[in-house]
Motif scaffolding. Structure first.
Motif, PDB file in Angstrom:
ATOM      1  N   SER A 146       0.809  -1.127   0.160  1.00  0.00           N
ATOM      2  CA  SER A 146      -0.236   0.057   0.037  1.00  0.00           C
ATOM      3  C   SER A 146       1.003   1.356   0.094  1.00  0.00           C
ATOM      4  O   SER A 146       2.139   1.201   0.286  1.00  0.00           O
ATOM      5  N   THR A 147       0.207   2.146  -0.301  1.00  0.00           N
ATOM      6  CA  THR A 147       0.794   3.680  -0.504  1.00  0.00           C
ATOM      7  C   THR A 147       0.354   4.275   0.758  1.00  0.00           C
ATOM      8  O   THR A 147      -0.966   4.937   0.976  1.00  0.00           O
ATOM      9  N   ILE A 148       0.902   4.498   1.973  1.00  0.00           N
ATOM     10  CA  ILE A 148       0.635   5.355   3.183  1.00  0.00           C
ATOM     11  C   ILE A 148       1.254   6.644   3.124  1.00  0.00           C
ATOM     12  O   ILE A 148       2.480   6.907   2.970  1.00  0.00           O
ATOM     13  N   GLY A 149       0.386   7.567   3.202  1.00  0.00           N
ATOM     14  CA  GLY A 149       0.705   9.198   3.140  1.00  0.00           C
ATOM     15  C   GLY A 149       0.491   9.595   4.653  1.00  0.00           C
ATOM     16  O   GLY A 149      -0.362   9.561   5.214  1.00  0.00           O
ATOM     17  N   ILE A 150       1.537  10.378   5.019  1.00  0.00           N
ATOM     18  CA  ILE A 150       1.612  10.854   6.297  1.00  0.00           C
ATOM     19  C   ILE A 150       1.436  12.427   6.591  1.00  0.00           C
ATOM     20  O   ILE A 150       2.206  13.100   5.891  1.00  0.00           O
ATOM     21  N   TYR A 151       0.159  12.940   7.111  1.00  0.00           N
ATOM     22  CA  TYR A 151       0.255  14.249   7.051  1.00  0.00           C
ATOM     23  C   TYR A 151       0.644  14.698   8.470  1.00  0.00           C
ATOM     24  O   TYR A 151       0.237  14.711   9.324  1.00  0.00           O
ATOM     25  N   GLY A 152       2.089  15.260   8.426  1.00  0.00           N
ATOM     26  CA  GLY A 152       2.621  15.834   9.734  1.00  0.00           C
ATOM     27  C   GLY A 152       3.656  14.972  10.139  1.00  0.00           C
ATOM     28  O   GLY A 152       3.194  13.738  10.255  1.00  0.00           O
ATOM     29  N   PHE A 153       5.088  15.193  10.093  1.00  0.00           N
ATOM     30  CA  PHE A 153       5.859  14.072  10.234  1.00  0.00           C
ATOM     31  C   PHE A 153       6.752  14.438  11.527  1.00  0.00           C
ATOM     32  O   PHE A 153       7.917  14.887  11.540  1.00  0.00           O
ATOM     33  N   GLY A 154       6.236  14.454  12.702  1.00  0.00           N
ATOM     34  CA  GLY A 154       6.553  14.453  13.914  1.00  0.00           C
ATOM     35  C   GLY A 154       7.140  13.223  14.546  1.00  0.00           C
ATOM     36  O   GLY A 154       7.286  12.413  13.830  1.00  0.00           O
ATOM     37  N   ARG A 155       7.444  13.173  15.939  1.00  0.00           N
ATOM     38  CA  ARG A 155       7.970  11.976  16.546  1.00  0.00           C
ATOM     39  C   ARG A 155       7.135  10.699  16.273  1.00  0.00           C
ATOM     40  O   ARG A 155       7.473   9.651  15.943  1.00  0.00           O
ATOM     41  N   VAL A 156       5.610  10.843  16.673  1.00  0.00           N
ATOM     42  CA  VAL A 156       4.763   9.824  16.456  1.00  0.00           C
ATOM     43  C   VAL A 156       4.787   9.053  14.928  1.00  0.00           C
ATOM     44  O   VAL A 156       4.858   7.984  14.670  1.00  0.00           O
ATOM     45  N   VAL A 171       6.058   4.709   1.894  1.00  0.00           N
ATOM     46  CA  VAL A 171       5.576   5.779   2.584  1.00  0.00           C
ATOM     47  C   VAL A 171       6.076   6.915   2.124  1.00  0.00           C
ATOM     48  O   VAL A 171       7.355   7.305   1.811  1.00  0.00           O
ATOM     49  N   THR A 172       5.082   7.826   2.278  1.00  0.00           N
ATOM     50  CA  THR A 172       5.381   9.402   1.600  1.00  0.00           C
ATOM     51  C   THR A 172       4.880  10.227   2.858  1.00  0.00           C
ATOM     52  O   THR A 172       4.062   9.775   3.669  1.00  0.00           O
ATOM     53  N   ALA A 173       5.380  11.395   2.891  1.00  0.00           N
ATOM     54  CA  ALA A 173       4.851  12.307   3.871  1.00  0.00           C
ATOM     55  C   ALA A 173       4.833  13.762   3.178  1.00  0.00           C
ATOM     56  O   ALA A 173       5.877  14.088   2.506  1.00  0.00           O
ATOM     57  N   PHE A 174       4.285  14.723   4.002  1.00  0.00           N
ATOM     58  CA  PHE A 174       4.122  16.309   3.728  1.00  0.00           C
ATOM     59  C   PHE A 174       4.121  16.789   5.187  1.00  0.00           C
ATOM     60  O   PHE A 174       3.328  16.541   6.021  1.00  0.00           O
ATOM     61  N   ASP A 175       5.249  17.729   5.374  1.00  0.00           N
ATOM     62  CA  ASP A 175       5.367  18.556   6.451  1.00  0.00           C
ATOM     63  C   ASP A 175       6.085  19.563   6.249  1.00  0.00           C
ATOM     64  O   ASP A 175       7.427  19.365   5.876  1.00  0.00           O
ATOM     65  N   PRO A 176       5.570  21.037   6.190  1.00  0.00           N
ATOM     66  CA  PRO A 176       6.457  22.019   5.605  1.00  0.00           C
ATOM     67  C   PRO A 176       7.459  22.321   6.563  1.00  0.00           C
ATOM     68  O   PRO A 176       8.359  23.305   6.085  1.00  0.00           O
ATOM     69  N   TYR A 177       7.520  21.743   7.752  1.00  0.00           N
ATOM     70  CA  TYR A 177       8.491  22.105   8.905  1.00  0.00           C
ATOM     71  C   TYR A 177       9.722  21.361   8.900  1.00  0.00           C
ATOM     72  O   TYR A 177      10.704  21.331   9.782  1.00  0.00           O
ATOM     73  N   VAL A 178       9.467  20.291   8.240  1.00  0.00           N
ATOM     74  CA  VAL A 178      10.820  19.120   8.183  1.00  0.00           C
ATOM     75  C   VAL A 178      11.283  19.138   6.813  1.00  0.00           C
ATOM     76  O   VAL A 178      10.862  19.075   5.739  1.00  0.00           O
ATOM     77  N   HIS A 206      -1.065  12.968  11.490  1.00  0.00           N
ATOM     78  CA  HIS A 206      -0.047  13.187  12.560  1.00  0.00           C
ATOM     79  C   HIS A 206       0.281  14.546  12.749  1.00  0.00           C
ATOM     80  O   HIS A 206       1.341  14.836  13.365  1.00  0.00           O
ATOM     81  N   ALA A 207      -0.242  15.691  12.365  1.00  0.00           N
ATOM     82  CA  ALA A 207       0.114  16.957  12.613  1.00  0.00           C
ATOM     83  C   ALA A 207      -0.701  17.422  13.811  1.00  0.00           C
ATOM     84  O   ALA A 207      -1.292  17.170  14.488  1.00  0.00           O
ATOM     85  N   LEU A 208       0.570  18.499  14.413  1.00  0.00           N
ATOM     86  CA  LEU A 208      -0.041  19.331  15.347  1.00  0.00           C
ATOM     87  C   LEU A 208      -1.318  20.061  15.272  1.00  0.00           C
ATOM     88  O   LEU A 208      -1.289  20.648  14.093  1.00  0.00           O
ATOM     89  N   LEU A 209      -2.143  20.114  16.317  1.00  0.00           N
ATOM     90  CA  LEU A 209      -3.149  21.239  15.952  1.00  0.00           C
ATOM     91  C   LEU A 209      -2.721  22.597  16.314  1.00  0.00           C
ATOM     92  O   LEU A 209      -2.354  22.979  17.362  1.00  0.00           O
ATOM     93  N   THR A 210      -2.859  23.286  15.210  1.00  0.00           N
ATOM     94  CA  THR A 210      -2.510  24.720  15.228  1.00  0.00           C
ATOM     95  C   THR A 210      -3.575  25.685  14.568  1.00  0.00           C
ATOM     96  O   THR A 210      -4.324  24.883  13.743  1.00  0.00           O
ATOM     97  N   PRO A 211      -3.448  26.884  14.466  1.00  0.00           N
ATOM     98  CA  PRO A 211      -4.364  27.529  13.832  1.00  0.00           C
ATOM     99  C   PRO A 211      -4.421  27.280  12.104  1.00  0.00           C
ATOM    100  O   PRO A 211      -5.516  27.454  11.401  1.00  0.00           O
ATOM    101  N   ARG A 417      15.056  26.741  14.156  1.00  0.00           N
ATOM    102  CA  ARG A 417      14.510  26.230  13.164  1.00  0.00           C
ATOM    103  C   ARG A 417      14.461  26.881  11.493  1.00  0.00           C
ATOM    104  O   ARG A 417      15.058  26.529  10.596  1.00  0.00           O
ATOM    105  N   ALA A 418      14.140  28.289  12.048  1.00  0.00           N
ATOM    106  CA  ALA A 418      14.119  29.232  10.959  1.00  0.00           C
ATOM    107  C   ALA A 418      15.564  29.433  10.452  1.00  0.00           C
ATOM    108  O   ALA A 418      15.781  29.670   9.148  1.00  0.00           O
TER     109      ALA A 418
END
Length: 616
Positions: A146-156, A171-178, A206-211, A417-418
């Motif tokens: 299968s192709t598993i897409g991960i939204y938010g690539f933090g610790r979990v 496994v694919t992922a999207f996270d603008p901060y990683v 798996h993303a953090l809840l932010t605005p 990070r910035a």
């Protein structure tokens, strides 16, 4: 000090005892809202899990409150703006990346939900309990292939990705901060946001809840998913628009959903009446809901409760005051909001020259540190009290190190990070106390710090931790800026001059009064060998200045330094009386019962600092 633990059922006895070392502990459970507000109104520290909402009413009611302890990464149960307004610190697991890498409860539950959804485990169990035994009714799907897409690539997400990668999934992922390279290190392919939805027949949230992430997955994103896709969410319910999700489930374009979280979840049951997903799940077997239990194992809860107890003790009983820590946090927030010129990044690329005083000083410091690590086979470093992370960025850029940054301030880590993103580099960022590091023994080749130790009344714990996490034959290099009369007189005089022009600076950060010899002795006591100090930087730092004056002074300093280089091996070196700071260097001995693997001689700079280490 009154300490209230509001959800004490099965709470770690060790953690309760730790809190008891600070004051009178009140343990309670199953509190109504009125009881909760009443019992916490005179508490100094309130420890919560997820049962209670700490909103504006709570903070206005808790007049004596100094801190909140919560063994969670998510903080949506706490009004952070209200906490800041009332001067209340929040001690949580957020940012404790290295420690959390050891906690597997949530990624394991995520995998369990996915397998239950794909293999229809709850429905099959119900079928058997009703007297059935027909396996043909419950054919499922496999993770393999299968192709598993991960939204938010933090610790979990990283731990979960390792599980399913080993099971044969792409496994694919999207996270603008990683950084992409971080994902590649975990055998995960970085993809653009829309591509993540288009390619994923299994979508993991798996993303953090932010605005920015609230309701960020709506009708548009769900429509991009392949026909018959599955979704698992163990992050936060508000990340997905519930109405759009349920509509897609009814249309059968989404084959199934498994969640451990719901939007607006509370401990009482009234909110279920407005939950569209809960209502759908009551009548459809392809929706699995668990009551936010992903982190609820005896093992992980005891460990995290102990960790938060120790964190609260460190920050609430340490010699540094809360106001001192706030000064540092304000400093980094100011740098973040400016994000320009010398206030944002002090790193000087290899083909450029320093243009400001700060860059000039840091450039000289980096030159020295580079001489200590070059040619020794080192590959990893840890920077303590990292701030914007200039040392780590230098080691990453010039030597290709795997770098980890530690700082007690969330804002400092955001700035770091910035800083790294600006230069297209990656690193590990860890928010926490340098005196209780979460890393295993013998983890790093190099441990560095700049401008940290002088702000600690008791820094022996930091030095001991640096020794513990260093690998055998590793080196610790510190730059300390002590409190000394010559610097303070110059500082005071310059502040008075600025005040004449209407410029007022915040009070200087508190400093201890230890001299280089004191730092060196504590370093030897920790077990370091070849410990030496070097007084450096005869050039006073005058900031703030108009940019043209700052640059003119920097050019003058560079010229003087160039002349000094003719006569000195290290032109930045000076006497104690003229120095603005000093280097402290110590080496960790070789591993016991192992022969030396190094035949390298100290560099010219190291001859100034350390005796050549004796071989075992």
């Amino acid at each position: 000090m009154k300490i209230v633990i509001t959800e004490s059922k099965d709470y770690s006895k060790e953690a309760i005892d730790l809190y008891g070392s600070m004051g009178n502990v009140v343990v309670c459970n199953n509190l109504t809202r009125a009881e909760f507000l009443n019992i916490t109104q005179d508490a100094k520290l309130v420890v919560v899990r997820l049962d209670h909402t700490l909103d504006r009413e709570f903070f206005e009611n808790a007049k004596e409150l100094k801190a909140i302890g919560t063994p969670t990464t998510g903080l949506d149960h706490i009004d952070k703006d209200a906490a800041k307004k009332h001067g209340v610190n929040i001690y949580s697991l957020r940012g404790e990346q290295a420690y959390l890498e050891s906690i597997a409860a949530t990624p394991e539950h995520t995998l369990a939900l996915l397998l239950s959804l794909l293999r229809r485990v709850p429905a099959a169990h119900k079928h058997v309990m009703e007297g059935g035994w027909n396996r043909n009714l419950f054919k499922g799907h496999e993770i393999k292939g299968s192709t598993i897409g991960i939204y938010g690539f933090g610790r979990v997400a990283r731990l979960f990705a390792s599980y399913v990668h080993n099971m044969g999934a792409k496994v694919t992922a999207f996270d603008p901060y990683v950084d992409k390279r971080v994902m590649e290190d975990h055998d995960v392919m970085w993809v653009e946001r829309d591509e993540l939805f288009k390619q994923s027949n299994i979508l993991m949230i798996h993303a953090l809840l932010t605005p920015q992430t609230k309701n960020s997955i709506g009708e548009k994103e769900l429509a991009l998913l392949p026909q018959g896709a599955f979704i698992v969410n163990t992050a936060r319910g508000q990340i997905i628009e519930e109405k759009a999700l349920v509509e897609r489930l009814h249309l059968k374009s989404i084959a199934g959903i498994a969640v451990d979280v719901l939007a607006d979840e509370r401990d009482d049951g009234d909110w279920f009446k407005t939950s569209l997903l809960h209502e759908y799940a009551k009548h459809h077997e392809n929706a699995i809901i668990t009551p936010h239990i992903a982190g609820a194992t005896y093992d992980s809860m005891e460990s995290t409760e102990n960790f938060i107890a120790k964190k609260c003790i460190r920050f609430m009983t340490g010699k540094n005051t809360e106001q001192d820590n706030k000064h540092f946090d304000d400093k980094w927030m100011e740098a973040i909001t400016k994000r320009k010129g010398q206030e944002f990044s002090l790193y000087v690329p290899e083909d450029e020259k320093p243009k400001t005083q700060r860059q000039f000083n840091l450039h000289n410091y980096m030159e020295f540190i580079g001489k200590q690590v070059k040619g020794r086979g080192f590959t990893s470093s840890l920077e303590l009290g990292a701030g914007r992370g200039t040392i780590s960025l230098y080691l990453k850029k010039r030597f290709g190190f795997d770098v980890t940054l530690n700082d007690v301030s969330d804002n400092a880590m955001e700035l770091a990070r910035a800083n790294f993103q600006y230069f297209n580099e990656s690193a590990e960022f860890q928010v926490g106390d340098a005196a209780t590091l979460p890393f295993p023994d013998n983890s790093f080749d190099v441990v560095t710090s700049i401008g940290l130790m002088e702000h600690l009344d008791n820094y022996t714990g930091v030095i001991n931790e640096a020794y513990r996490v260093l690998k055998p034959e590793g080196v610790m290099v510190q730059i300390n800026i002590p409190k000394k009369r010559s610097i303070q007189l110059l500082n005071t005089g310059y502040r008075k001059i600025l005040k004449l022009f209407g410029v007022s600076l915040r009070p200087d950060f508190p400093r201890n009064t230890d001299k280089p010899k004191d730092y060196a002795q504590h370093t030897r006591d920790a077990g370091f060998e070849g410990v030496q100090t070097l007084n450096v930087n005869p050039f006073p730092l005058f900031v703030p200045l108009p940019m043209f004056m700052d640059r003119a002074l920097t050019y003058a300093y560079r010229a003087i330094n160039g002349l000094r280089r003719v006569f000195k091996k290290y032109p930045f070196r000076t006497t104690y009386g003229f120095s603005q700071c000093h280097f402290l260097v110590g080496w960790k001995g070789e591993a016991e019962d192992e022969p030396s693997t190094s035949n390298l001689k100290p560099s010219a700079y190291q001859e100034v600092l350390v005796k050549e280490k004796q071989l075992a």
